[in-house]
Design a protein around this motif. Structure first.
Motif, PDB file in Angstrom:
ATOM      1  N   VAL A   1       0.811  -1.213   0.000  1.00 18.50           N
ATOM      2  CA  VAL A   1       0.000   0.000   0.000  1.00 18.50           C
ATOM      3  C   VAL A   1       0.848   1.268   0.000  1.00 18.50           C
ATOM      4  N   GLU A   2       2.123   1.133   0.332  1.00 19.46           N
ATOM      5  CA  GLU A   2       2.982   2.324   0.327  1.00 19.46           C
ATOM      6  C   GLU A   2       4.424   1.899   0.110  1.00 19.46           C
ATOM      7  N   VAL A   3       5.174   2.712  -0.602  1.00 21.16           N
ATOM      8  CA  VAL A   3       6.591   2.453  -0.866  1.00 21.16           C
ATOM      9  C   VAL A   3       7.365   3.737  -0.613  1.00 21.16           C
ATOM     10  N   ASN A   4       8.443   3.639   0.154  1.00 24.55           N
ATOM     11  CA  ASN A   4       9.333   4.771   0.396  1.00 24.55           C
ATOM     12  C   ASN A   4      10.706   4.428  -0.156  1.00 24.55           C
TER      13      ASN A   4
ATOM     14  N   PRO B   1      -1.132  14.453  -1.393  1.00 23.58           N
ATOM     15  CA  PRO B   1      -0.773  13.054  -1.621  1.00 23.58           C
ATOM     16  C   PRO B   1      -1.955  12.149  -1.364  1.00 23.58           C
ATOM     17  N   SER B   2      -2.086  11.157  -2.189  1.00 31.43           N
ATOM     18  CA  SER B   2      -3.210  10.248  -2.039  1.00 31.43           C
ATOM     19  C   SER B   2      -2.791   8.863  -2.431  1.00 31.43           C
ATOM     20  N   GLU B   3      -3.603   7.875  -2.046  1.00 30.29           N
ATOM     21  CA  GLU B   3      -3.318   6.488  -2.393  1.00 30.29           C
ATOM     22  C   GLU B   3      -4.598   5.807  -2.823  1.00 30.29           C
TER      23      GLU B   3
ATOM     24  N   ARG C   1      -8.999  -4.556  -0.171  1.00 30.63           N
ATOM     25  CA  ARG C   1      -9.681  -5.598   0.598  1.00 30.63           C
ATOM     26  C   ARG C   1      -9.673  -6.938  -0.120  1.00 30.63           C
ATOM     27  N   GLY C   2      -9.006  -6.993  -1.279  1.00 33.96           N
ATOM     28  CA  GLY C   2      -8.954  -8.240  -2.017  1.00 33.96           C
ATOM     29  C   GLY C   2     -10.210  -8.526  -2.799  1.00 33.96           C
ATOM     30  N   GLU C   3     -11.057  -7.508  -3.016  1.00 30.68           N
ATOM     31  CA  GLU C   3     -12.325  -7.719  -3.703  1.00 30.68           C
ATOM     32  C   GLU C   3     -12.263  -7.338  -5.173  1.00 30.68           C
ATOM     33  N   GLY C   4     -11.127  -6.834  -5.614  1.00 29.49           N
ATOM     34  CA  GLY C   4     -11.043  -6.437  -7.000  1.00 29.49           C
ATOM     35  C   GLY C   4      -9.611  -6.308  -7.423  1.00 29.49           C
ATOM     36  N   PRO C   5      -9.353  -5.980  -8.685  1.00 27.69           N
ATOM     37  CA  PRO C   5      -7.987  -5.874  -9.179  1.00 27.69           C
ATOM     38  C   PRO C   5      -7.293  -4.660  -8.605  1.00 27.69           C
ATOM     39  N   PRO C   6      -5.964  -4.706  -8.467  1.00 28.97           N
ATOM     40  CA  PRO C   6      -5.235  -3.557  -7.943  1.00 28.97           C
ATOM     41  C   PRO C   6      -5.281  -2.388  -8.909  1.00 28.97           C
ATOM     42  N   LEU C   7      -5.365  -1.206  -8.347  1.00 26.49           N
ATOM     43  CA  LEU C   7      -5.361  -0.012  -9.158  1.00 26.49           C
ATOM     44  C   LEU C   7      -3.948   0.437  -9.436  1.00 26.49           C
ATOM     45  N   LYS C   8      -3.825   1.348 -10.355  1.00 19.69           N
ATOM     46  CA  LYS C   8      -2.511   1.844 -10.743  1.00 19.69           C
ATOM     47  C   LYS C   8      -1.916   2.699  -9.633  1.00 19.69           C
ATOM     48  N   GLU C   9      -0.600   2.527  -9.384  1.00 19.83           N
ATOM     49  CA  GLU C   9       0.026   3.258  -8.296  1.00 19.83           C
ATOM     50  C   GLU C   9       0.123   4.748  -8.613  1.00 19.83           C
TER      51      GLU C   9
ATOM     52  N   THR D   1       8.182   8.724  -2.210  1.00 23.20           N
ATOM     53  CA  THR D   1       7.059   8.052  -1.572  1.00 23.20           C
ATOM     54  C   THR D   1       6.009   7.777  -2.632  1.00 23.20           C
ATOM     55  N   ARG D   2       5.477   6.577  -2.594  1.00 23.87           N
ATOM     56  CA  ARG D   2       4.488   6.179  -3.604  1.00 23.87           C
ATOM     57  C   ARG D   2       3.393   5.380  -2.906  1.00 23.87           C
ATOM     58  N   PHE D   3       2.156   5.835  -3.033  1.00 26.08           N
ATOM     59  CA  PHE D   3       1.021   5.104  -2.514  1.00 26.08           C
ATOM     60  C   PHE D   3       0.462   4.245  -3.644  1.00 26.08           C
ATOM     61  N   CYS D   4       0.181   2.992  -3.349  1.00 25.33           N
ATOM     62  CA  CYS D   4      -0.156   2.071  -4.427  1.00 25.33           C
ATOM     63  C   CYS D   4      -0.971   0.912  -3.909  1.00 25.33           C
ATOM     64  N   ASN D   5      -1.388   0.065  -4.791  1.00 24.49           N
ATOM     65  CA  ASN D   5      -1.991  -1.237  -4.481  1.00 24.49           C
ATOM     66  C   ASN D   5      -1.371  -2.268  -5.414  1.00 24.49           C
TER      67      ASN D   5
END
Length: 786
Positions: free
Chosen positions: A403-406, A550-552, A559-567, A578-582
């Motif tokens: 969910v987050e990368v630094n 900043p947003s993510e 929640r594992g209910e759908g495909p990951p969105l673009k970071e 810093t990068r917020f992602c899935n």
């Protein structure tokens, strides 16, 4: 020095001078700089001017010998006078504040330390005000001498690198010492491992002897020898599986078995058994080769038919023993070669990883090759398969997302992973992670750097040292800010709740933990948020950047209910770190390490070298969480203390944490955590501080180097005044150079806080040095292994 030593020294210096000076018999400034190995030209120019006594813009051999004699054999006053002349740039006989500032600025560059200009001014004023006793506005030689005398460690060995460069090697007669492996201390500290190895050797000898006796009537000598080594291979090819049953070994660490068997050495034992398999395979093949030569002389089949065909019918599956044996010999040899240290540590981990997966084919060929191997393999093989099934099942349960990368200095990637509810681990444990976007089928082990008490996320700090880790860093470094999350307020609320939960566990944090560093000759001061990422000192609206705050991306994907969105990347200042992602990922673990024993020890010494701090980040957070549970506060005043209570959960009475880094930037990785730990301790406790931290920066020149004396004195004075280190922002003073392990462990031994356990994670070369010192002092040594 004796007359003989003086003669040797003179001969040595003369040879060195001739090799540098060349035909002109003179050394100019450029040659002097190269010889002195000085980074900052200021010191080279000052030394050169003082060595050049006749002002000819070059140094002769006589001038060099005179100067070196002063620096090596001169009295303390002579050396101090030379130092004073270096600082007295204008030759006025006194040092004014501007001259001192110029010197300290050069000292900073020489020691690879970068500080803001304001901090440099503070250092200059701190040293100047302390040395200028009469408030005359300048420092005289007597005042400088008096100030230096307050630093006895500086006066012990005042020298410069030029003296060491020209000083001849001492011809010390090495005393015959008992080999380390034969000393009582070594056997005392490695009893379980050595007894286990002795039992392992005896078992192999027993199996070899019994197999020879069993087949003595079936063939000649070479046939019996081949059968003997074959029986050893049956055992070893099975035992090597047992040593890699990570889940079973992790469970056994919680039982009495850990006190008898060297479970902490399972990786080392796995390597030993691997080399034993290679040796037994070569001997087994050689014996069969000689037996085939003998058989070819008495039968109708040639030697090559015995070795490479199925015609002679050797083996229990349609005569395939010889062919499968040759294939096994080649495959085992390749597996051992690709497992060598120089392959794994040279950025080619993938070669080791993929070649090691050949174990499945090796086991299948062994079942075909030997009629009895399946009897040895069935039980551990089933256990291994069950472990794999459990690991695959757990790793694919639910939706795990980064969910987050630094992106931290020295190409360190800090991953924040949404923690699944079923994932329970101990401080210092490690896991295997698979990130399909990086490599679909590759799993790599990394230590968990977050504490078990941190409920919502897992932390991993990964340094880029190989192909996969470099791809990981580059993947998140690529700019990609086209998509903006529409759930800004929801994300902000989630971050606030995480921050609040962490403060409840580990105490409140402030933003004073800073590390100053220089990038592209620009000084930048950074601070740390609670999640470990870096932000400018003045966040303000500038944090939002051109595309808003900043947003993510959260929601169904998290929640594992759908495909990951673009970071989505967030720009902090001029860098994207810093990068917020899935990003979808899988984890397998956790697996235990020797550090699980830390809470059972009384005095723990944690030593991390570079990124080797990662297991101790988790351990320190967990320790301080338990420490907070014991912390008491007086209701009538601000006095606080920690009750000295021993229980089954935690027997620790003292923790010494030692972190060794090469450069200043590396301290940014965990300075926020360390600041929080310092704040969390009571200032006064009945038995002294529970946690003591010791920071070392190896690129900085030591206090006994003339080019760093003034800087280190100023840093000490300012640290006492501000109660904060200028390099890291911690209360703990960062020490220059490398630790003197003898003195460090001597101090630990004198504290008498109970049995000392040393836990180390870092480079193998340093591990050998620390382990030898532990054996000398009788400390228990534990090393992190994967």
């Amino acid at each position: 020095m004796t007359l003989e030593e003086d003669a040797r020294w003179l001969e040595w210096v003369t040879k060195q001078f001739e090799s540098i000076a060349g035909d002109d018999k003179e050394i100019d400034l450029d040659e002097f700089k190269r010889a002195l190995n000085v980074k900052e030209s200021f010191f080279a120019e000052r030394f050169f001017a003082l060595f050049d006594s006749d002002g000819s813009s070059s140094i002769s051999l006589d001038e060099l010998l005179k100067a070196m004699d002063l620096l090596i054999h001169g009295s303390e006053t002579d050396k101090l006078h030379f130092l004073f002349q270096v600082y007295d740039v204008d030759g006025s006989g006194s040092i004014d504040p501007d001259e001192l500032r110029t010197v300290l600025k050069s000292c900073l560059r020489e020691s690879a330390i970068s500080l803001p200009e304001e901090k440099l001014d503070d250092l200059t004023l701190a040293l100047f005000e302390s040395a200028d006793k009469d408030n005359s506005g300048s420092i005289t030689f007597e005042e400088l001498k008096a100030e230096l005398e307050t630093f006895p460690e500086v006066m012990e060995n005042l020298t410069i690198s030029a003296a060491n460069w020209l000083k001849p090697p001492q011809s010390e007669q090495k005393k015959r010492q008992t080999p380390r492996y034969l000393t009582p201390a070594y056997w005392h500290n490695n009893t379980r491992k050595l007894l286990f190895l002795c039992a392992y050797v005896c078992l192999n000898l027993t199996l070899f002897t019994f197999a020879i006796w069993q087949h003595q009537q079936e063939g000649g000598l070479w046939y019996m020898i081949a059968k003997g080594f074959g029986q050893c291979l049956n055992f070893n090819c099975t035992f090597i599986v047992v040593l890699m049953l990570r889940r079973c070994i992790t469970w056994l660490r919680t039982t009495w078995v850990v006190r008898i068997f060297p479970l902490d050495q399972n990786i080392l034992l796995h390597q030993i058994v691997g080399y034993a398999i290679l040796c037994f395979t070569l001997l087994h093949t050689t014996a069969h080769t000689f037996n085939f030569v003998n058989l070819s002389e008495t039968t109708d089949y040639s030697f090559w038919e015995y070795l490479l065909t199925t015609r002679p019918g050797v083996g229990w599956v349609v005569g395939t023993a010889s062919i499968t044996g040759v294939i096994l010999q080649v495959m085992i040899g390749l597996m051992v070669f690709c497992s060598s240290t120089f392959v794994r540590r040279s950025g080619h981990f993938e070669i080791f990883y993929w070649s090691h997966l050949a174990y499945v084919l090796v086991w299948a060929l062994l079942v075909v090759h030997c009629a009895n191997f399946w009897k040895w393999f069935v039980v551990p093989g089933v256990a291994f398969i069950l472990e794999k099934i459990v690991g695959i099942t757990i790793s694919h349960m639910g939706g795990l997302y980064i969910v987050e990368v630094n992106l931290l200095p020295s190409k360190v990637t800090h991953l924040v992973i949404k923690r699944p509810q079923f994932f329970h681990f101990k401080p210092g444990d490690y896991l295997y992670i698979n990130i399909p976007d990086i490599a679909k089928y590759e799993w790599h082990p990394f230590t968990i750097s977050s504490a078990p008490e941190q409920p919502e996320t897992l932390w991993l700090h990964i340094r880029s040292m190989g192909q996969w880790t470099n791809r990981l860093f580059e993947f998140f470094r690529q700019p990609d800010s086209q998509t903006v999350s529409s759930k800004r307020l929801a994300n902000s609320l989630r971050n606030r709740r995480q921050l609040k939960a962490q403060e409840e566990l580990f105490g409140p944090t402030n933003s004073n933990g800073t590390v100053a560093y220089n990038e592209d000759k620009a000084v930048e001061l950074t601070m740390y948020r609670q999640n470990g990422s870096r932000t400018p000192l003045d966040p303000g609206p500038a944090l939002q950047g051109p595309q808003g705050p900043p947003s993510e991306h959260l929601g169904q994907a998290e929640r594992g209910e759908g495909p990951p969105l673009k970071e989505v990347s967030v720009k902090l200042g001029e860098k994207e770190n810093t990068r917020f992602c899935n990003i979808k990922c899988h984890v397998d673990g956790p697996y235990g390490t020797p550090t699980r024993q830390i809470f059972a020890s009384e005095h723990a010494v944690l030593i991390g070298a570079g990124i080797g701090i990662t297991p101790f980040a988790s351990i320190l957070q967990s320790i301080m969480y338990r420490y907070r549970q014991r912390k008491q506060n007086c209701p009538n005043c601000n006095y606080s203390w920690c009750e000295n209570i021993k229980d089954s959960e935690m027997k620790l009475r003292k923790v010494d944490f030692i972190w060794i880094n090469r450069d200043q930037k590396s301290f940014e990785w965990f300075v926020s955590l360390l600041t929080r730990l310092e704040m969390d301790q009571a200032d006064e406790e009945p038995e002294g501080r529970f946690l003591e931290m010791h920071m070392y920066m190896t690129s900085a020149l030591s206090k006994n180097d003339m080019k760093a004396i003034g800087l280190q004195m100023a840093l000490d004075l300012l640290a006492k005044k501000e109660k904060r280190d200028s390099i890291t922002g911690l209360r703990t003073r960062t020490q220059p150079g490398r630790p003197e392990w003898g003195k460090v462990f001597q101090k630990v031994s004198e504290e008498n806080k109970g049995k000392v356990h040393v836990f180390y994670c870092g480079a193998p070369a340093l591990a050998k040095i620390i382990k030898a010192q532990c054996e000398h002092f009788g400390f228990t040594f534990n090393k992190e292994n994967f």
